[in-house]
Design an enzyme around this catalytic site. Structure first.
Site: not given
Ligand code: 13P
Length: 246
Positions: A8-10, A93, A95, A164, A170, A208, A229-230
């Site tokens: 997930n590049w966000k 998600h 977010e 999640e 993150g 994470s 993510g990251g």
């Protein structure tokens, strides 16, 4: 079941960074034992579609509209995503739930829109730290999943589910493999009560996940992949997670 590792590049990327990242992933595909996808910002769908065409790297989006078409400024429909070869779309998600006030009902409707267009929704559920500390984890994720089950009926076996925990996103804090497995097991049981095909639903862990903790998480019986993510923004880190999924 074949695992799925989805990045997930966000809201990250640029034409040049995407080209380098995708090329590094494509150079590695011959070693993959799992399904792999990247969920990119909508403006980059055309670019990434052309880069991944003919490869096993799947294309995903991060959100879609609850509406089919019309006067909904800024929204992107399921049919539009389908036009660009999108195979997966993240819905719900945390977010989006947090910053865009998406309700369980909205998330369920988005999943329905994706399924109707032939796109696999990656439905996200997860509790906040306050909810975990109050002992509400199972209640929260069950409520979030129940809305999607209620709206999608027997099609529920066509989704991908992602657990999640919000406190792990993150933050560098991961749920332990045992903590994650416990919630995945609860979710699996809920799916089994809703569909006789529940065992084919992939339940991803996200929060994470990285090169060093992926193998232990992916070894759990009900963890069928990861939503990253990251670590999905760096080819080497993402590919080590892919290598841990077999
Ligand atoms: P991180 O891997 O950066 O914690 O993000 C997880 C996530 O939100 C994937 O959707």
């Amino acid at each position: 079941m074949k695992k799925l590792i989805a990045g997930n590049w966000k809201m990250n990327g640029s034409l040049s960074a995407n080209a380098a990242l995708v090329q590094a992933l494509l150079d590695d595909t011959s070693d993959w034992a799992c399904d792999v996808a990247v969920c990119v910002p909508p403006v980059y769908l055309a670019q990434v579609q052309s880069l991944v065409q003919g490869s096993v790297l799947g294309l995903g989006a991060q959100d879609l509209s609850t509406q089919e078409a019309g006067a909904f400024t800024g929204e992107v429909s399921a049919a539009m995503l389908k036009d660009f070869g999108v195979r997966y779309c993240i819905v719900g998600h945390s977010e989006r739930r947090q910053y865009h006030q998406e309700s369980d009902a909205t998330v369920a409707l988005k999943a329905q829109r994706a399924l109707a267009a032939g796109i696999t929704p990656i439905v996200c559920v997860g509790e906040t730290l306050a909810q975990r500390e109050a002992g509400l984890t199972e209640e929260v994720v069950k409520r979030q999943l129940a809305a999607v089950v209620h709206t999608n009926g027997h099609c529920i076996s066509e989704i991908v589910l992602a657990y999640e925990p919000v406190w792990a996103i993150g933050t560098g804090k991961t749920a332990s493999p045992q903590e994650a497995q416990q919630v995945h097991h609860v979710l699996r049981s809920q799916l089994q009560a809703a569909s006789q095909h529940a065992d084919r639903v992939r339940i991803l862990y996200g929060g994470s996940m990285n090169a060093s903790n992926a193998a232990a998480l992916l070894a759990q019986p009900d963890i069928d992949g990861g939503l990253i993510g990251g670590a999905a923004l760096q080819a080497a880190a993402f590919l080590s997670i892919v290598a841990a999924a077999h």
